[in-house]
Design an enzyme around this catalytic site. Structure first.
Site, short mmCIF file in Angstrom:
data_model
loop_
_atom_site.label_atom_id
_atom_site.label_comp_id
_atom_site.label_asym_id
_atom_site.label_seq_id
_atom_site.Cartn_x
_atom_site.Cartn_y
_atom_site.Cartn_z
N GLU A 118 5.97 8.02 12.13
CA GLU A 118 7.51 8.15 11.77
C GLU A 118 8.07 9.30 11.65
O GLU A 118 9.09 9.84 11.83
CB GLU A 118 7.81 7.16 10.88
CG GLU A 118 7.32 5.76 11.11
CD GLU A 118 5.98 5.57 10.03
OE1 GLU A 118 5.80 4.62 9.40
OE2 GLU A 118 4.98 6.22 10.43
N ARG A 127 -8.32 6.60 2.36
CA ARG A 127 -8.57 5.48 1.58
C ARG A 127 -9.55 4.50 2.12
O ARG A 127 -10.03 3.46 1.35
CB ARG A 127 -7.17 4.71 0.91
CG ARG A 127 -6.48 5.73 -0.17
CD ARG A 127 -5.25 5.33 -0.53
NE ARG A 127 -4.14 5.22 0.57
CZ ARG A 127 -3.46 6.16 0.75
NH1 ARG A 127 -3.68 7.45 0.27
NH2 ARG A 127 -2.68 6.24 1.80
#
Length: 186
Positions: A109, A72
């Site tokens: 994460e 993006r």
């Protein structure tokens, strides 16, 4: 630094940008409130306003490289680069660039990832801006900074359309400034 902390708080463009971002609950997994910028891209005014705010900020900073993070960051980086007279350099996922690349692995994460850049795309001493759509923990932006600094670039700042509130306290950006337009809607 959030745009509203930089004197843009009253700027009506920020509200339009924020409202143009669709929130998709439980995507890609339960508990995630996905900030979908594809609806921002469909709103010509909000998309243009996003780019214009970035261009106004970076126009006079002598930036020669706008490095966009896949995927993006590719949507915001090229129009910003063109408007400020810089080149656009894509930072891609592994095995997407032909030819010789330099790589930077990083921890997320939920696992690990990697960014790659063409060897020779950025020269020592060039002033770089890193752009992406959203910053959560800063891990991807930190990897982008490391990649650019390894080839001798001076990373001036990182910029994102959306910044999770948590990042204000947990800047993992190697001491580089972070500029964000809006916080996510829920």
């Amino acid at each position: 630094m959030f745009a509203r902390e930089n004197g843009l708080h009253g700027d009506p463009r920020l509200r339009g940008i924020s409202e143009a971002i669709r929130v998709v609950p439980d995507f890609p997994k339960p508990g995630i409130m996905f900030q979908d910028i594809t609806t921002l891209l469909l709103d010509r005014k909000a998309f243009k306003d996003s780019v214009d705010i970035f261009v106004d900020r970076y126009r006079d900073m002598n930036i020669s490289v706008v490095a966009g993070v896949e995927a993006r960051g590719f949507m915001f980086g090229p129009p910003i680069a063109l408007a400020i007279g810089a080149k656009f350099v894509p930072l891609r996922k592994p095995k997407k660039l032909p030819g010789e690349v330099i790589s930077e692995n990083y921890v997320l994460e939920y696992g690990t990832d990697c960014l790659e850049m063409h060897v020779g795309a950025v020269q020592p001493g060039e002033r770089a801006l890193v752009i992406d759509d959203l910053v959560a923990t800063g891990g991807t932006l930190s990897a982008a900074i490391n990649l650019l600094e390894r080839v001798g670039a001076d990373v001036v700042e990182c910029a994102c359309v959306i910044g999770l509130p948590k990042i204000k306290e947990e800047r993992r950006l190697n001491g580089k400034p972070l500029y964000i337009l809006v916080e996510p809607r829920e």
